[in-house]
Design a protein around this motif. Sequence first.
Motif, PDB file in Angstrom:
ATOM      1  N   LEU A 171      82.877  45.738  23.711  1.00  0.00           N
ATOM      2  CA  LEU A 171      84.017  45.566  23.148  1.00  0.00           C
ATOM      3  C   LEU A 171      84.896  44.388  24.162  1.00  0.00           C
ATOM      4  N   TYR A 172      84.466  44.279  25.443  1.00  0.00           N
ATOM      5  CA  TYR A 172      85.076  43.133  26.121  1.00  0.00           C
ATOM      6  C   TYR A 172      84.259  41.741  26.039  1.00  0.00           C
ATOM      7  N   ALA A 173      83.061  41.961  25.539  1.00  0.00           N
ATOM      8  CA  ALA A 173      82.237  40.691  25.520  1.00  0.00           C
ATOM      9  C   ALA A 173      83.003  39.645  24.327  1.00  0.00           C
ATOM     10  N   PRO A 174      82.367  38.379  24.635  1.00  0.00           N
ATOM     11  CA  PRO A 174      82.786  37.501  23.498  1.00  0.00           C
ATOM     12  C   PRO A 174      82.645  38.075  22.050  1.00  0.00           C
ATOM     13  N   GLY A 175      83.554  37.790  21.155  1.00  0.00           N
ATOM     14  CA  GLY A 175      83.368  38.334  19.777  1.00  0.00           C
ATOM     15  C   GLY A 175      83.924  39.787  19.658  1.00  0.00           C
ATOM     16  N   GLY A 176      84.211  40.490  20.929  1.00  0.00           N
ATOM     17  CA  GLY A 176      84.213  41.995  21.019  1.00  0.00           C
ATOM     18  C   GLY A 176      85.664  42.294  20.417  1.00  0.00           C
ATOM     19  N   THR A 188      79.644  50.627  25.709  1.00  0.00           N
ATOM     20  CA  THR A 188      80.730  50.261  24.520  1.00  0.00           C
ATOM     21  C   THR A 188      81.666  49.357  25.114  1.00  0.00           C
ATOM     22  N   VAL A 189      82.194  49.708  26.304  1.00  0.00           N
ATOM     23  CA  VAL A 189      83.327  49.069  26.675  1.00  0.00           C
ATOM     24  C   VAL A 189      82.923  47.484  27.050  1.00  0.00           C
ATOM     25  N   HIS A 190      81.709  47.400  27.794  1.00  0.00           N
ATOM     26  CA  HIS A 190      80.985  46.240  27.868  1.00  0.00           C
ATOM     27  C   HIS A 190      81.212  45.300  26.734  1.00  0.00           C
ATOM     28  N   PRO A 199      91.071  53.715  21.351  1.00  0.00           N
ATOM     29  CA  PRO A 199      90.807  54.005  19.897  1.00  0.00           C
ATOM     30  C   PRO A 199      89.505  53.197  19.407  1.00  0.00           C
ATOM     31  N   LEU A 200      89.394  52.127  20.124  1.00  0.00           N
ATOM     32  CA  LEU A 200      88.097  51.154  19.604  1.00  0.00           C
ATOM     33  C   LEU A 200      86.805  52.079  20.116  1.00  0.00           C
ATOM     34  N   VAL A 201      86.921  52.593  21.366  1.00  0.00           N
ATOM     35  CA  VAL A 201      85.762  53.229  21.952  1.00  0.00           C
ATOM     36  C   VAL A 201      85.594  54.377  20.971  1.00  0.00           C
ATOM     37  N   ALA A 202      86.674  55.135  20.622  1.00  0.00           N
ATOM     38  CA  ALA A 202      86.315  56.531  19.787  1.00  0.00           C
ATOM     39  C   ALA A 202      85.984  56.067  18.393  1.00  0.00           C
ATOM     40  N   ALA A 203      86.132  54.961  17.995  1.00  0.00           N
ATOM     41  CA  ALA A 203      85.802  54.471  16.634  1.00  0.00           C
ATOM     42  C   ALA A 203      84.242  54.343  16.703  1.00  0.00           C
ATOM     43  N   ASP A 204      83.805  53.507  17.759  1.00  0.00           N
ATOM     44  CA  ASP A 204      82.516  53.387  18.339  1.00  0.00           C
ATOM     45  C   ASP A 204      81.686  54.523  18.189  1.00  0.00           C
ATOM     46  N   ARG A 205      82.124  55.313  18.713  1.00  0.00           N
ATOM     47  CA  ARG A 205      81.173  56.835  19.131  1.00  0.00           C
ATOM     48  C   ARG A 205      81.274  57.695  17.815  1.00  0.00           C
ATOM     49  N   ALA A 206      82.232  57.387  16.928  1.00  0.00           N
ATOM     50  CA  ALA A 206      82.086  58.046  15.676  1.00  0.00           C
ATOM     51  C   ALA A 206      81.390  57.473  14.795  1.00  0.00           C
ATOM     52  N   GLN A 207      81.236  56.075  14.774  1.00  0.00           N
ATOM     53  CA  GLN A 207      80.125  55.456  13.914  1.00  0.00           C
ATOM     54  C   GLN A 207      78.795  55.846  14.461  1.00  0.00           C
ATOM     55  N   PHE A 208      78.369  55.786  15.720  1.00  0.00           N
ATOM     56  CA  PHE A 208      77.208  56.356  16.369  1.00  0.00           C
ATOM     57  C   PHE A 208      76.620  57.505  15.986  1.00  0.00           C
ATOM     58  N   CYS A 209      77.579  58.465  15.887  1.00  0.00           N
ATOM     59  CA  CYS A 209      77.509  59.764  15.336  1.00  0.00           C
ATOM     60  C   CYS A 209      76.862  60.043  14.044  1.00  0.00           C
ATOM     61  N   ARG A 210      77.574  58.979  12.946  1.00  0.00           N
ATOM     62  CA  ARG A 210      77.338  59.147  11.743  1.00  0.00           C
ATOM     63  C   ARG A 210      76.078  58.495  11.609  1.00  0.00           C
TER      64      ARG A 210
END
Length: 199
Positions: free
Chosen positions: A39-44, A35-37, A88-99
Motif C-alpha cells: 500500500l505504501y509502495a509506488p502506485g499503492g 500488505t502495508v508495504h 480500511p485499505l488493509v481490511a479491504a485487501d484482507r477481504a479480497q484475499f479471503c474471497r
Amino acid sequence: MSFRLGLTGSIGMGKSTTAAMFRELGVPVWDADDTVHRLYAPGGAAVGPVAAILPEAVRDGAVDRDALRAAMKTDPDLLRRLEAVVHPLVAADRAQFCRDHAAAPLVVLDIPLLYETGGEAGVDAVLVVTTDPETQRARVMARPGMTEALFAQILARQVPDSEKRARGDHVIETKTLEQTRASVAGLVQSLTTGGHGDA
C-alpha cells in the motif's frame, strides 16, 4: 468458505517462520505487514491518502516509513489519523484475499497486532506462536539496528505474551524448527479435516 486462522505472536516469537511453514503445506497466507508495504509502495492505494495528511512523508511516489516515524515523534495524534486511512485499505485487501481463496479449506491471516487491533473478531480461531523470553530476546537483539531501548518500546506496545497465550485457541512453541514444523502440520491436519480442537 475457508476456515480463517489468525496467526499472531509478539516480536521474536517465530511468526514469520511459522507462516512460511503453512505456505510450504499449500495453505494460503495473507500477511498484514506485506500488505502495508504494498500500500505504501509506488502506485499503492495508501500513497495518496498519506500524502494528504503528511506530504513530506511521500518521496518518489512512495511513502517513506522513516519520515513517518520521525513525524510521529513530534505529533502524537498522527498515528491515529494515519490508521484511520490505512486500516480500511488493509481490511479491504484482507477481504479480497479471503474471497480469492474461498475454495481453500484453510487460510492463515498473519496479523502481528491481532489482539491490539481487535482483529480476533474477523477470524474463526487464533494461533499464538511463542517461545521462552531468553530465546525471544536473542532473536530480536540479532536484528540489524535493534537496541535494548527499541526492544522495550516495541514490547510496551504489544499485548503481553502470557495474555496472548491465554486468549489464543491454539498455541505453538517455536523453540526448534522441527518441533514447530510438526505442530504446524498437526494443526493443518486438524483444521482441514473438520476437527477444530487444540493441536
